[in-house]
Structure formats: structure tokens, C-alpha cells
Design a protein around this motif. Structure first.
Motif, PDB file in Angstrom:
ATOM      1  N   ASP A  16     -21.317 -26.480  13.002  1.00 57.88           N
ATOM      2  CA  ASP A  16     -21.298 -25.879  14.337  1.00 57.88           C
ATOM      3  C   ASP A  16     -21.062 -26.925  15.416  1.00 57.88           C
ATOM      4  OD1 ASP A  16     -21.839 -23.263  13.487  1.00 57.88           O
ATOM      5  OD2 ASP A  16     -24.002 -23.633  13.476  1.00 57.88           O
ATOM      6  N   GLY A  17     -20.521 -26.460  16.532  1.00 58.76           N
ATOM      7  CA  GLY A  17     -20.394 -27.286  17.729  1.00 58.76           C
ATOM      8  C   GLY A  17     -19.753 -28.634  17.481  1.00 58.76           C
ATOM      9  N   ALA A  18     -20.373 -29.661  18.038  1.00 56.19           N
ATOM     10  CA  ALA A  18     -19.830 -31.016  17.957  1.00 56.19           C
ATOM     11  C   ALA A  18     -19.833 -31.579  16.540  1.00 56.19           C
ATOM     12  CB  ALA A  18     -20.612 -31.951  18.876  1.00 56.19           C
ATOM     13  N   MET A  19     -20.576 -30.954  15.625  1.00 52.19           N
ATOM     14  CA  MET A  19     -20.606 -31.472  14.252  1.00 52.19           C
ATOM     15  C   MET A  19     -19.392 -31.058  13.432  1.00 52.19           C
ATOM     16  SD  MET A  19     -22.832 -33.646  14.256  1.00 52.19           S
ATOM     17  CE  MET A  19     -22.550 -34.126  12.570  1.00 52.19           C
ATOM     18  N   CYS A  20     -18.555 -30.165  13.953  1.00 55.43           N
ATOM     19  CA  CYS A  20     -17.256 -29.915  13.321  1.00 55.43           C
ATOM     20  C   CYS A  20     -16.343 -31.017  13.843  1.00 55.43           C
ATOM     21  CB  CYS A  20     -16.710 -28.536  13.691  1.00 55.43           C
ATOM     22  SG  CYS A  20     -15.069 -28.247  12.992  1.00 55.43           S
ATOM     23  N   LEU A  21     -16.132 -32.034  13.031  1.00 55.51           N
ATOM     24  CA  LEU A  21     -15.432 -33.233  13.476  1.00 55.51           C
ATOM     25  C   LEU A  21     -13.914 -33.143  13.348  1.00 55.51           C
ATOM     26  CD1 LEU A  21     -17.792 -35.900  11.869  1.00 55.51           C
ATOM     27  CD2 LEU A  21     -17.881 -34.930  14.183  1.00 55.51           C
ATOM     28  N   LEU A  22     -13.412 -32.170  12.606  1.00 58.47           N
ATOM     29  CA  LEU A  22     -11.974 -32.067  12.343  1.00 58.47           C
ATOM     30  C   LEU A  22     -11.319 -31.107  13.324  1.00 58.47           C
ATOM     31  CD1 LEU A  22     -12.220 -31.752   8.468  1.00 58.47           C
ATOM     32  CD2 LEU A  22     -11.957 -33.834   9.846  1.00 58.47           C
ATOM     33  N   ASP A  23     -10.008 -31.246  13.486  1.00 57.09           N
ATOM     34  CA  ASP A  23      -9.279 -30.420  14.440  1.00 57.09           C
ATOM     35  C   ASP A  23      -8.388 -29.368  13.785  1.00 57.09           C
ATOM     36  OD1 ASP A  23     -10.256 -31.914  16.685  1.00 57.09           O
ATOM     37  OD2 ASP A  23      -8.761 -33.459  16.265  1.00 57.09           O
ATOM     38  N   GLU A  41     -13.415 -39.163  23.138  1.00 61.54           N
ATOM     39  CA  GLU A  41     -14.577 -39.801  23.763  1.00 61.54           C
ATOM     40  C   GLU A  41     -15.864 -39.016  23.584  1.00 61.54           C
ATOM     41  OE1 GLU A  41     -13.870 -40.862  27.828  1.00 61.54           O
ATOM     42  OE2 GLU A  41     -11.982 -41.857  27.337  1.00 61.54           O
ATOM     43  N   ASN A  42     -15.765 -37.696  23.441  1.00 64.86           N
ATOM     44  CA  ASN A  42     -16.978 -36.876  23.309  1.00 64.86           C
ATOM     45  C   ASN A  42     -17.440 -36.739  21.861  1.00 64.86           C
ATOM     46  OD1 ASN A  42     -14.884 -35.229  22.464  1.00 64.86           O
ATOM     47  ND2 ASN A  42     -15.632 -33.403  23.520  1.00 64.86           N
ATOM     48  N   ASP A  43     -16.793 -37.424  20.928  1.00 69.05           N
ATOM     49  CA  ASP A  43     -17.207 -37.392  19.522  1.00 69.05           C
ATOM     50  C   ASP A  43     -18.623 -37.973  19.413  1.00 69.05           C
ATOM     51  OD1 ASP A  43     -17.523 -38.628  16.737  1.00 69.05           O
ATOM     52  OD2 ASP A  43     -15.660 -37.504  16.507  1.00 69.05           O
ATOM     53  N   PRO A  44     -19.506 -37.340  18.645  1.00 68.66           N
ATOM     54  CA  PRO A  44     -20.888 -37.832  18.557  1.00 68.66           C
ATOM     55  C   PRO A  44     -21.024 -39.208  17.902  1.00 68.66           C
ATOM     56  CG  PRO A  44     -20.538 -36.003  17.034  1.00 68.66           C
ATOM     57  CD  PRO A  44     -19.303 -36.115  17.869  1.00 68.66           C
ATOM     58  N   ALA A  50     -14.668 -46.472  20.155  1.00 65.62           N
ATOM     59  CA  ALA A  50     -13.929 -46.165  18.917  1.00 65.62           C
ATOM     60  C   ALA A  50     -14.875 -45.451  17.954  1.00 65.62           C
ATOM     61  CB  ALA A  50     -13.378 -47.434  18.282  1.00 65.62           C
ATOM     62  N   ILE A  51     -14.314 -44.968  16.859  1.00 63.38           N
ATOM     63  CA  ILE A  51     -15.099 -44.330  15.807  1.00 63.38           C
ATOM     64  C   ILE A  51     -15.246 -45.332  14.662  1.00 63.38           C
ATOM     65  CG2 ILE A  51     -15.215 -42.394  14.173  1.00 63.38           C
ATOM     66  CD1 ILE A  51     -15.280 -41.442  17.049  1.00 63.38           C
ATOM     67  N   PRO A  52     -16.468 -45.671  14.248  1.00 59.01           N
ATOM     68  CA  PRO A  52     -16.645 -46.609  13.137  1.00 59.01           C
ATOM     69  C   PRO A  52     -15.964 -46.102  11.859  1.00 59.01           C
ATOM     70  CG  PRO A  52     -18.756 -46.135  14.196  1.00 59.01           C
ATOM     71  CD  PRO A  52     -17.753 -45.184  14.774  1.00 59.01           C
ATOM     72  N   ALA A  53     -15.453 -47.017  11.076  1.00 57.28           N
ATOM     73  CA  ALA A  53     -14.695 -46.658   9.872  1.00 57.28           C
ATOM     74  C   ALA A  53     -15.520 -45.833   8.885  1.00 57.28           C
ATOM     75  CB  ALA A  53     -14.167 -47.910   9.189  1.00 57.28           C
ATOM     76  N   TRP A  54     -16.833 -46.022   8.834  1.00 54.17           N
ATOM     77  CA  TRP A  54     -17.650 -45.275   7.871  1.00 54.17           C
ATOM     78  C   TRP A  54     -17.626 -43.775   8.142  1.00 54.17           C
ATOM     79  CZ3 TRP A  54     -21.536 -42.433   9.980  1.00 54.17           C
ATOM     80  CH2 TRP A  54     -22.074 -42.844  11.197  1.00 54.17           C
ATOM     81  N   VAL A  55     -17.277 -43.346   9.363  1.00 57.23           N
ATOM     82  CA  VAL A  55     -17.211 -41.924   9.694  1.00 57.23           C
ATOM     83  C   VAL A  55     -16.087 -41.247   8.894  1.00 57.23           C
ATOM     84  CG1 VAL A  55     -16.840 -40.247  11.563  1.00 57.23           C
ATOM     85  CG2 VAL A  55     -18.274 -42.268  11.946  1.00 57.23           C
ATOM     86  N   ASP A  95     -11.535 -51.462  10.850  1.00 60.98           N
ATOM     87  CA  ASP A  95     -12.948 -51.494  11.228  1.00 60.98           C
ATOM     88  C   ASP A  95     -13.375 -50.219  11.943  1.00 60.98           C
ATOM     89  OD1 ASP A  95     -13.323 -54.052  10.173  1.00 60.98           O
ATOM     90  OD2 ASP A  95     -12.720 -55.015  12.056  1.00 60.98           O
ATOM     91  N   ASN A  96     -12.400 -49.591  12.620  1.00 62.41           N
ATOM     92  CA  ASN A  96     -12.704 -48.368  13.358  1.00 62.41           C
ATOM     93  C   ASN A  96     -11.426 -47.574  13.558  1.00 62.41           C
ATOM     94  OD1 ASN A  96     -11.420 -49.428  15.807  1.00 62.41           O
ATOM     95  ND2 ASN A  96     -13.222 -50.742  15.935  1.00 62.41           N
ATOM     96  N   PHE A  97     -11.615 -46.339  14.052  1.00 61.74           N
ATOM     97  CA  PHE A  97     -10.495 -45.451  14.347  1.00 61.74           C
ATOM     98  C   PHE A  97     -10.394 -45.333  15.862  1.00 61.74           C
ATOM     99  CE2 PHE A  97     -12.330 -44.044  10.281  1.00 61.74           C
ATOM    100  CZ  PHE A  97     -11.251 -44.288   9.454  1.00 61.74           C
ATOM    101  N   ALA A  98      -9.201 -45.571  16.376  1.00 62.90           N
ATOM    102  CA  ALA A  98      -8.975 -45.576  17.817  1.00 62.90           C
ATOM    103  C   ALA A  98      -9.035 -44.162  18.393  1.00 62.90           C
ATOM    104  CB  ALA A  98      -7.626 -46.209  18.130  1.00 62.90           C
ATOM    105  N   LEU A  99      -9.604 -44.061  19.571  1.00 63.02           N
ATOM    106  CA  LEU A  99      -9.635 -42.775  20.262  1.00 63.02           C
ATOM    107  C   LEU A  99      -8.211 -42.368  20.616  1.00 63.02           C
ATOM    108  CD1 LEU A  99     -12.686 -43.279  22.660  1.00 63.02           C
ATOM    109  CD2 LEU A  99     -12.645 -42.320  20.357  1.00 63.02           C
ATOM    110  N   GLY A 100      -7.921 -41.080  20.450  1.00 63.86           N
ATOM    111  CA  GLY A 100      -6.609 -40.559  20.800  1.00 63.86           C
ATOM    112  C   GLY A 100      -5.534 -40.741  19.751  1.00 63.86           C
TER     113      GLY A 100
END
Length: 157
Positions: A16-23, A41-44, A50-55, A95-100
Motif C-alpha cells: 500500500d501507499g509509499a511501500m509500493c516501490l515500483l511504477d 525524492e519522495n521514496d521512503p 539517491a537510493i542505496p543499492a541494497w534497495v 553504490d546507489n540508484f540515481a533519482l530520476g
């Protein structure tokens, strides 16, 4: 029920909500799916812009959930519950995933055990096909299908 692709992932996952991370659901077949996620930017899980690679491991798990949810939807059922129980050899090349910057997440089912455990391989890549990460997931899906006969499982999606 036919699904016109590409389409939004949200109806196919139990998150639900912000926990659905895929588009976007880009493709699916009997053994896997491909989705797209564009980190925002609003990703939890945003850390230092940036988004850490472990995500990426959670993205793979949610791609599996979307795959199972598509087949449930086709059968007229809600997205089924599933639990990430293990991961092996998750290796990120960044190391991470770039926003956008969109990331494609592809999962492929490797096997289904008698007890509801399913193994998937996952690959994260850029839209141009550059590998970002890969790994293997074990998922437990407590469904009636998980306890069906070997012949029924072999014919299951």
C-alpha cells in the motif's frame, strides 16, 4: 482478463501507499516479469539524494509480487501474499540508484518446491540494458497451489 501493457504496477501488488516501490509493469509471461521503477525524492528509502543499492533487492521481491499478482488478477483474485525468505548472491555494480533515472527490474522463476517456496533470479538494468545488479531470491507463497500435486504445479504459472 487481458492486461494491456505497459500498465501501472500498483493493482498487482499487495503493498500500500509509499511501500509500493515500483511504477510500471512492462512485460510478463509464465515464468517472470519485467517492471520499471524511477526513483524519486519522495521514496521512503532516499539517502543523501539517491537510493542505496541494497534497495534493489526489495525491487526484485516486489517484481515477483507483481508477477504473482498479475496471474491472480487474470484468475479474478486479489494479489496473493508472499514473503521474501532468503536472498543469495545479490551483487550491485553501483553504490546507489540515481533519482530520476529509470531502472528495469526483471525476475525469472527458477523452481517451485512442494512447500510453497519459489526461487527467482533477478536482474536490474538501465533502460539501455547496462547491468546494475543481480541476485537470487527465495519467496514463500502460502497458497493452495503451493500444496498441489507435482503435475498441477508443473502446469501452474
Amino acid at each position: 482478463m487481458a492486461i494491456q501493457l505497459p500498465c501501472e504496477v500498483r493493482p498487482f501488488v499487495p503493498h500500500d501507499g509509499a511501500m509500493c516501490l515500483l511504477d510500471t509493469l512492462l512485460d510478463y509471461d509464465a515464468d517472470g516479469a519485467t517492471v520499471e521503477v524511477t526513483p524519486r525524492e519522495n521514496d521512503p528509502f532516499v539517502e543523501d539524494g539517491a537510493i542505496p543499492a541494497w534497495v534493489g533487492l526489495e525491487w526484485m521481491a516486489q517484481c515477483v509480487a507483481a508477477w504473482a499478482g498479475v496471474w491472480a488478477h487474470i484468475d479474478g483474485a486479489p494479489p496473493p501474499p508472499g514473503f521474501l525468505i532468503a536472498s543469495r548472491r545479490y551483487h550491485a555494480h553501483v553504490d546507489n540508484f540515481a533519482l530520476g533515472e529509470p531502472v528495469h527490474v526483471q525476475v525469472t522463476r527458477e523452481f517451485v518446491a512442494d512447500n510453497g517456496v519459489r526461487a527467482f533470479t533477478g536482474i536490474l538494468s538501465t533502460t539501455a540494458g547496462q547491468s546494475l545488479a543481480e541476485g537470487r531470491l527465495s519467496i514463500f507463497q502460502p497458497t493452495p497451489e503451493a500444496s498441489s500435486s507435482p503435475t498441477e504445479r508443473q502446469n501452474a504459472r
